[in-house]
Motif scaffolding. Structure first.
Motif, mmCIF file in Angstrom:
data_model
loop_
_atom_site.group_PDB
_atom_site.id
_atom_site.type_symbol
_atom_site.label_atom_id
_atom_site.label_comp_id
_atom_site.label_asym_id
_atom_site.label_seq_id
_atom_site.Cartn_x
_atom_site.Cartn_y
_atom_site.Cartn_z
ATOM 1 N N ALA A 68 69.208 56.191 -53.015
ATOM 2 C CA ALA A 68 69.646 56.024 -51.784
ATOM 3 C C ALA A 68 70.653 55.167 -51.413
ATOM 4 N N SER A 69 70.434 54.089 -52.046
ATOM 5 C CA SER A 69 71.498 53.569 -51.241
ATOM 6 C C SER A 69 73.019 54.400 -51.647
ATOM 7 N N ASP A 70 73.366 54.947 -52.264
ATOM 8 C CA ASP A 70 74.601 55.599 -52.811
ATOM 9 C C ASP A 70 74.669 56.675 -51.401
ATOM 10 N N PHE A 71 73.920 57.067 -50.622
ATOM 11 C CA PHE A 71 74.325 57.724 -49.329
ATOM 12 C C PHE A 71 73.189 57.364 -48.114
ATOM 13 N N VAL A 72 74.069 56.820 -47.326
ATOM 14 C CA VAL A 72 74.081 55.473 -45.996
ATOM 15 C C VAL A 72 75.124 56.670 -45.259
ATOM 16 N N VAL A 73 73.220 57.030 -43.758
ATOM 17 C CA VAL A 73 74.374 57.662 -42.375
ATOM 18 C C VAL A 73 73.326 56.490 -41.881
ATOM 19 N N THR A 74 74.410 57.122 -40.529
ATOM 20 C CA THR A 74 74.128 55.662 -39.919
ATOM 21 C C THR A 74 74.565 57.038 -38.379
ATOM 22 N N GLU A 75 73.600 57.138 -37.345
ATOM 23 C CA GLU A 75 74.128 57.529 -36.525
ATOM 24 C C GLU A 75 74.698 57.319 -35.455
ATOM 25 N N ILE A 76 75.631 58.133 -34.873
ATOM 26 C CA ILE A 76 76.786 57.281 -33.797
ATOM 27 C C ILE A 76 75.784 58.304 -32.153
ATOM 28 N N ASP A 77 75.975 57.339 -31.667
ATOM 29 C CA ASP A 77 75.164 57.757 -29.991
ATOM 30 C C ASP A 77 75.823 58.801 -29.128
ATOM 31 N N THR A 78 75.886 58.785 -27.911
ATOM 32 C CA THR A 78 76.871 59.353 -27.374
ATOM 33 C C THR A 78 77.657 58.803 -26.821
#
Length: 697
Positions: A26-36
């Motif tokens: 799981a740590s090989d694929f890190v996703v962080t949302e970008i807000d509006t």
């Protein structure tokens, strides 16, 4: 996604690509949302408001857990709450309400007695018609006509004013709850209410009178209770009756009666549902409280994370809102908003949920729910391991050059904006688009059997699914289904309560939150979009052609952008090169989109006909689902692309400009490649990687 579907995908760049593996962990694929506002949600301060408008953060009473369960419980009838009938009032949630025994101990609450109602009818209709109506009512009720005779009606005359007609309807129903009033133009006719007749086959006439007087009162401060009933099957029939005819207006729950401190029979209690505004969630009389937070989850689906938080807080999953679904096998961070939960209540569960690979932080007040698509995009930090050349590649070629060429081509040309494999259920025997198709065809029973189709393996989940497919025993399957399978357990509870027929399957699908139900429909529409994109590129290539749809305002197209302005490309536009391929959009099927005016138009039509949807209006009233459709950009591009090598035997890079960022060292062979980039909302990193590597990932 099926192998056939993926094989039909098109490439944009002409580079060779390379091999490698992603999501080793799981740590090989890190996703962080970008807000509006363009901020990473992990960077938002705890005191930073999600909304730009002023926040009115008032103190509200915490909603009762018992009320939430009463409103939303799909539990079977024998999971009940005890009430003490020795008192004159019953506590429901945090509000004390009089027990409205309409027609049982009193004629009606907030309703005039029968004789007063009679005088009102006489005043409105005149003595002659009122007397004839009385005779008709007695005859209809005593005769109990059969289904074929139930259409015998009596005319009350014509009434030009709407207010007059409303007064007549109300007065007649108050006086004769077993009659049904119907308006035809300006004429009002009455007949025996078939629903009243059906209810009288289940309960006493006195109870039926009371129920319909309660229904006509429309007083949301009261509730109605049937007589105590020790027969569970009979109670189920009453529950089904109310749900079938009045489910959108009323809700029912069984409570165990307490008489002088001893447990008695169960009592079915009915109350009006809370009003719903603009199809959104239930709202209280006071202004709702909303709290935003950043959720970090590890190796978990978004919907499962929501179910876990709801369980910890004692609320329902529909109280949470979010901008989008994130990858399962990944470390993801995204903004969520929860209704009627204070910051302190969220702080209280911070430590307990860490053991479940969940973390919540940046707790802050908000003003409203999040909408799907209410984000600018996502930032990805990905490690590709075991990087090597493809087997069919030139043995003399340099791995360094292959990686460099791939990165440069993706920056230059972008990639086809396909929906990724996770949209369809990667590697599953039955994929979500198949379930979505069955739902669109309103074959709810088939859709449910597809939903419970087991995979290979003998784990607890597949054992439970096999048991249901072989036996259709929802209660036994529920006992076998693991607690963490939230969706399956919700469906099974509803089936256990309402049965496995069409009505039961309808209630089972409705037991899932709206965001879960609509995902299956969107999955099917996404499959059509993917196939349309491949057809478009194979037919017309990377050129803008007459009849294409283009987004004139260059807004990013995603699942939430249903009303973006689109323009049909003309021959003059093509001649003057007015539009670029980056502006071309394709429609997701729905009832409000327009289709391209070239070969794609007939392609869409044939695709829907082939799937049996030629007459589909993309509305499923039974499941409260409407699919307006939207437009999605044909191509997408990564932003702020940074890459470097990790570990392995390293040599100095021959091209000084190869690595953008931290390192200019490359391995001779193998090693791991680190990529960091951002994508607009609704674009998939796995699809971007597929274009870079020119292979399935």
């Amino acid at each position: 996604m099926s192998v056939g579907m993926e094989a039909a995908w098109c490439w944009v760049g002409d580079h060779v690509g390379f091999c490698g593996t992603i999501k080793n962990s799981a740590s090989d694929f890190v996703v962080t949302e970008i807000d509006t506002c363009g901020r990473l949600v992990s960077d938002i301060r705890a005191d930073g408001a999600l909304e730009s408008c002023p926040i009115n953060y008032r103190s509200h009473p915490t909603p009762s857990k018992r009320l939430k369960k009463w409103e939303n419980s799909p539990e079977s009838d024998d999971e009940q709450t005890s009430i003490d009938k020795s008192e004159d009032s019953t506590v429901v949630g945090s509000k004390i309400s009089q027990t409205a025994s309409f027609g049982l101990s009193e004629p009606a609450i907030n309703s005039p007695p029968a004789e007063t109602g009679g005088r009102t009818v006489e005043m409105l209709l005149g003595s002659s018609i009122a007397a004839s109506l009385e005779q008709f009512a007695i005859s209809a009720k005593e005769g109990q006509p059969t289904k074929g005779e139930s259409e015998v009606t009596f005319s009350l005359g014509t009434f030009q004013e709407k207010s007059q007609r409303a007064a007549v309807h109300l007065a007649v129903r108050k006086r004769f709850p077993f009659l049904k009033t119907v308006t035809s133009s300006t004429e009002i006719r009455v007949r025996l209410d078939p629903q009243y007749t059906e209810l009288c086959q289940l309960v006493s006439e006195k109870e039926a009178d009371g129920f319909f007087r309660f229904l006509d009162s429309k007083d949301r401060t009261f509730k109605f209770s049937f007589q105590p009933d020790g027969n569970k099957e009979h109670r189920k029939a009453v529950h089904h009756f109310v749900s079938r005819y009045f489910g959108k207006l009323l809700e029912t729950k069984s409570f165990l009666e307490q008489v002088n401190g001893r447990q008695g029979d169960a009592v079915i209690t009915v109350r009006f549902r809370d009003k719903i505004i603009s199809g959104r969630k239930r709202t209280d009389e006071c202004q709702a409280l909303y709290t935003a937070f950043t959720l970090c989850k590890v190796n978990m689906e978004t919907l499962d994370a929501v179910a876990c938080l709801a369980s910890e807080l004692g609320v329902v999953p529909s109280d949470f809102s979010y901008a989008g679904i994130k990858d399962k096998k990944a470390v993801t961070s995204q903004t969520m908003v929860v209704k009627d939960v204070t910051i302190n209540r969220l702080k209280a569960i911070q430590s307990s949920i860490q053991n479940k690979d969940l973390k919540i932080y940046n707790l802050r007040p908000a003003t409203r729910h999040l909408q799907i698509g209410q984000l600018k995009g996502n930032h990805f930090s990905i490690i590709i391991r075991n990087v090597s050349k493809c087997l069919e590649d030139d043995p003399e070629a340099s791995l360094t050059e292959r990686v460099f060429d791939a990165i440069e081509k993706i920056k230059e040309k972008g990639f086809v904006n396909y929906y990724g494999p996770q949209r369809f259920g990667l590697g599953q025997n039955v994929q979500t688009d198949q379930i979505g198709l069955a739902l669109l065809k309103q074959n709810l029973v088939k859709a449910l059997h597809l939903f419970f189709t087991p995979e290979e393996g003998n784990d607890a989940v597949n054992k439970a699914k096999r048991h249901f497919i072989h036996t259709e025993d929802a209660k036994a399957t529920l006992a076998l289904m693991p607690e963490y399978k939230t969706r399956e357990r919700l469906v099974l509870r509803a089936l256990n309560r309402y049965g496995n027929g069409h009505e039961g399957c309808t209630r089972a699908w409705l037991s899932l939150p709206h965001n879960m139900r609509i995902l299956y429909i969107h999955s099917y529409c996404s499959k059509i979009w993917n196939e349309a994109a491949s057809f478009r590129l194979k037919t017309y290539g990377m050129n803008v052609v007459e009849g294409d749809l283009v987004s004139c305002d260059r807004l990013e197209q995603d699942d939430s952008s249903q009303n973006n302005h689109v323009h049909v490309v003309t021959a003059k536009d093509v001649e003057s090169s007015t539009y670029s391929i980056d502006q071309v959009v394709l429609p997701m099927p729905g009832y409000s989109v327009r289709y391209p005016c070239n070969k794609l138009s007939s392609w869409y039509q044939e695709a829907l006909v082939q799937d049996g949807l030629e007459m589909s209006r993309f509305r499923i009233p039974a499941l409260q689902l409407n699919v307006p459709g939207c437009y999605r950009a044909l191509l997408a591009r990564p932003h702020e692309l940074v890459y470097r090598w990790l570990g392995g035997e390293e040599v100095l890079c021959a091209k000084e400009d190869f690595a953008i960022g931290e390192s200019k060292l490359l391995p001779k062979t193998g090693g791991a490649l680190s990529l960091s980039f951002s994508l607009n909302s609704s674009s998939y990193a796995t699809v971007c990687l597929r274009e870079i590597m020119k292979c399935s990932v």
